[in-house]
Design a protein around this motif. Sequence first.
Motif, PDB file in Angstrom:
ATOM      1  N   ARG A 138       0.624  -0.870   0.448  1.00  0.00           N
ATOM      2  CA  ARG A 138       0.293  -0.184  -0.010  1.00  0.00           C
ATOM      3  C   ARG A 138       0.701   1.382   0.422  1.00  0.00           C
ATOM      4  N   ARG A 139       2.175   1.219   0.322  1.00  0.00           N
ATOM      5  CA  ARG A 139       3.071   2.135  -0.186  1.00  0.00           C
ATOM      6  C   ARG A 139       3.476   2.384  -1.562  1.00  0.00           C
ATOM      7  N   THR A 140       3.717   4.092  -2.167  1.00  0.00           N
ATOM      8  CA  THR A 140       4.019   3.610  -3.049  1.00  0.00           C
ATOM      9  C   THR A 140       5.072   3.343  -3.023  1.00  0.00           C
ATOM     10  N   THR A 141       5.294   3.294  -4.673  1.00  0.00           N
ATOM     11  CA  THR A 141       7.409   2.705  -4.648  1.00  0.00           C
ATOM     12  C   THR A 141       7.836   3.727  -4.499  1.00  0.00           C
ATOM     13  N   GLY A 142       8.216   4.501  -4.357  1.00  0.00           N
ATOM     14  CA  GLY A 142       9.104   5.555  -3.631  1.00  0.00           C
ATOM     15  C   GLY A 142       9.052   5.228  -2.450  1.00  0.00           C
ATOM     16  N   ALA A 143       8.361   4.919  -2.007  1.00  0.00           N
ATOM     17  CA  ALA A 143       8.058   4.643  -0.391  1.00  0.00           C
ATOM     18  C   ALA A 143       8.492   3.668   0.509  1.00  0.00           C
ATOM     19  N   GLN A 144       8.581   2.375  -0.529  1.00  0.00           N
ATOM     20  CA  GLN A 144       9.144   1.353  -0.720  1.00  0.00           C
ATOM     21  C   GLN A 144      10.671   1.190  -0.386  1.00  0.00           C
ATOM     22  N   LEU A 145      11.398   2.158  -1.233  1.00  0.00           N
ATOM     23  CA  LEU A 145      12.726   2.334  -2.031  1.00  0.00           C
ATOM     24  C   LEU A 145      13.234   3.113  -0.219  1.00  0.00           C
ATOM     25  N   GLU A 146      12.568   4.024   0.208  1.00  0.00           N
ATOM     26  CA  GLU A 146      12.907   5.027   0.789  1.00  0.00           C
ATOM     27  C   GLU A 146      13.574   4.315   1.976  1.00  0.00           C
ATOM     28  N   ASP A 147      11.773   3.275   2.684  1.00  0.00           N
ATOM     29  CA  ASP A 147      11.959   2.645   3.302  1.00  0.00           C
ATOM     30  C   ASP A 147      13.252   1.077   3.828  1.00  0.00           C
ATOM     31  N   GLN A 148      13.619   1.026   2.903  1.00  0.00           N
ATOM     32  CA  GLN A 148      14.549   0.546   2.622  1.00  0.00           C
ATOM     33  C   GLN A 148      16.651   1.228   2.808  1.00  0.00           C
ATOM     34  N   ALA A 149      15.777   1.956   2.303  1.00  0.00           N
ATOM     35  CA  ALA A 149      16.973   2.992   2.230  1.00  0.00           C
ATOM     36  C   ALA A 149      17.747   3.444   3.802  1.00  0.00           C
ATOM     37  N   ILE A 150      16.249   4.140   4.090  1.00  0.00           N
ATOM     38  CA  ILE A 150      16.301   4.456   5.906  1.00  0.00           C
ATOM     39  C   ILE A 150      17.017   3.637   6.942  1.00  0.00           C
ATOM     40  N   GLU A 151      16.792   1.921   6.552  1.00  0.00           N
ATOM     41  CA  GLU A 151      16.835   1.377   6.978  1.00  0.00           C
ATOM     42  C   GLU A 151      18.799   0.588   7.108  1.00  0.00           C
ATOM     43  N   LEU A 152      19.393   1.458   6.335  1.00  0.00           N
ATOM     44  CA  LEU A 152      20.619   0.894   5.555  1.00  0.00           C
ATOM     45  C   LEU A 152      21.238   1.641   6.694  1.00  0.00           C
ATOM     46  N   LYS A 153      20.547   3.285   6.180  1.00  0.00           N
ATOM     47  CA  LYS A 153      21.367   4.343   6.682  1.00  0.00           C
ATOM     48  C   LYS A 153      21.726   4.596   8.727  1.00  0.00           C
ATOM     49  N   THR A 154      20.274   3.743   9.122  1.00  0.00           N
ATOM     50  CA  THR A 154      19.776   3.748  10.468  1.00  0.00           C
ATOM     51  C   THR A 154      21.010   2.860  11.254  1.00  0.00           C
ATOM     52  N   ILE A 155      22.003   1.469  10.609  1.00  0.00           N
ATOM     53  CA  ILE A 155      23.140   0.739  10.744  1.00  0.00           C
ATOM     54  C   ILE A 155      24.275   2.068  11.061  1.00  0.00           C
ATOM     55  N   SER A 156      24.673   2.911  10.554  1.00  0.00           N
ATOM     56  CA  SER A 156      25.812   3.670  11.115  1.00  0.00           C
ATOM     57  C   SER A 156      24.770   4.090  11.483  1.00  0.00           C
ATOM     58  N   ARG A 157      24.132   5.537  11.791  1.00  0.00           N
ATOM     59  CA  ARG A 157      23.851   5.961  12.640  1.00  0.00           C
ATOM     60  C   ARG A 157      23.718   5.954  14.377  1.00  0.00           C
ATOM     61  N   VAL A 158      23.038   4.410  14.196  1.00  0.00           N
ATOM     62  CA  VAL A 158      22.646   4.227  15.369  1.00  0.00           C
ATOM     63  C   VAL A 158      24.498   3.882  16.341  1.00  0.00           C
ATOM     64  N   ARG A 159      25.089   3.708  15.111  1.00  0.00           N
ATOM     65  CA  ARG A 159      27.221   3.379  15.970  1.00  0.00           C
ATOM     66  C   ARG A 159      26.977   4.177  16.197  1.00  0.00           C
ATOM     67  N   GLU A 160      27.255   5.029  15.723  1.00  0.00           N
ATOM     68  CA  GLU A 160      27.851   7.000  15.996  1.00  0.00           C
ATOM     69  C   GLU A 160      27.166   7.026  17.009  1.00  0.00           C
ATOM     70  N   ALA A 161      25.689   6.713  17.666  1.00  0.00           N
ATOM     71  CA  ALA A 161      25.735   7.500  18.902  1.00  0.00           C
ATOM     72  C   ALA A 161      25.550   6.798  19.969  1.00  0.00           C
ATOM     73  N   VAL A 162      25.299   5.121  20.098  1.00  0.00           N
ATOM     74  CA  VAL A 162      25.868   4.384  21.240  1.00  0.00           C
ATOM     75  C   VAL A 162      27.015   3.140  21.289  1.00  0.00           C
ATOM     76  N   ALA A 163      27.325   3.259  19.588  1.00  0.00           N
ATOM     77  CA  ALA A 163      28.697   2.507  19.652  1.00  0.00           C
ATOM     78  C   ALA A 163      28.205   0.871  19.965  1.00  0.00           C
ATOM     79  N   ASP A 164      28.640   0.201  20.702  1.00  0.00           N
ATOM     80  CA  ASP A 164      28.255  -0.925  21.240  1.00  0.00           C
ATOM     81  C   ASP A 164      27.936  -1.031  22.935  1.00  0.00           C
ATOM     82  N   ARG A 165      26.783  -0.553  23.110  1.00  0.00           N
ATOM     83  CA  ARG A 165      26.722   0.259  24.191  1.00  0.00           C
ATOM     84  C   ARG A 165      24.574  -0.651  24.266  1.00  0.00           C
ATOM     85  N   GLY A 166      24.860  -0.534  22.870  1.00  0.00           N
ATOM     86  CA  GLY A 166      22.996  -0.975  22.863  1.00  0.00           C
ATOM     87  C   GLY A 166      22.547  -2.574  21.902  1.00  0.00           C
TER      88      GLY A 166
END
Length: 214
Positions: free
Chosen positions: A50-78
Amino acid sequence: MTRRFSPLPRSLRSPAVLAALVGALLAGGCAAPLVVGGAMVGTALSVTDRRTTGAQLEDQAIELKTISRVREAVADRGHVNTTSYNRSVLITGEVPSEADRQAVEQAIARIENVRSTVNELALAGNSSLGSRTNDGVLTSKVKATFIDAKDLQSNAIKVTTERGTAYLMGIVTEREAARATELARSVGGVTKVVRVFEVISEAELAQLQPPAKK
C-alpha cells in the motif's frame, strides 16, 4: 486521498545507495530484476504493497542508513533495531541510559526522508540470544495467523517483535487494525501488542486496491 506510484527519489539515486538496495533484495532471495526509475523493482517490493514504490525504496534506504547512525550514537552500548514503514521509523531494543535512548532517536530523526519516529527503546541490558530467537518465532507465528485469516490482507501489515511485544505497522483501516490486534493477541507468547498504524478510511482503502480483472 489518492496515492500514485512515484519515480525514484533524488536522494536514492547515488550508486552507493542503489548498490545497497540491490544487495538487500538479492540477499532476501529476490531473483527478479531491479529497474530504477519507473519499471520493475523486484518481488521484494510487492505490487500489492500500500506504499508507493518511492516510499518502499525510501524505507529500505532509511533502514540501511540507521545502521551507521545508531553505531555513531551508542557504539556497542546497546542493542537497537529499526523498522521503517512509509518513512515512519520504529526503534526497538535496549540501551543502558535515557541519554542513549534520546541520542539514538535524534540521530535517526536527522536521516533524510524520515517523517517521524516511534521510540520504543527500553532502558535495560541487551536481550539474550534466546530472547531474540523467541521474538523471531513469535513474529513468524503472528504473520502466519494473519495469512490464515480470510478477512485480512496479511502483506499490508509489517510485524516486529521485541521481548514478547508485537509491534504492528502498516496502512490500514480501523477495521483492519482492530482485527490484526485481535489476531496478534491470540498468539501464545505475545505479551503485548503495540499498534504503529497509519489509519485510513474504507474509501481511501478502495482507492489503493488494484482494479478488478474483467
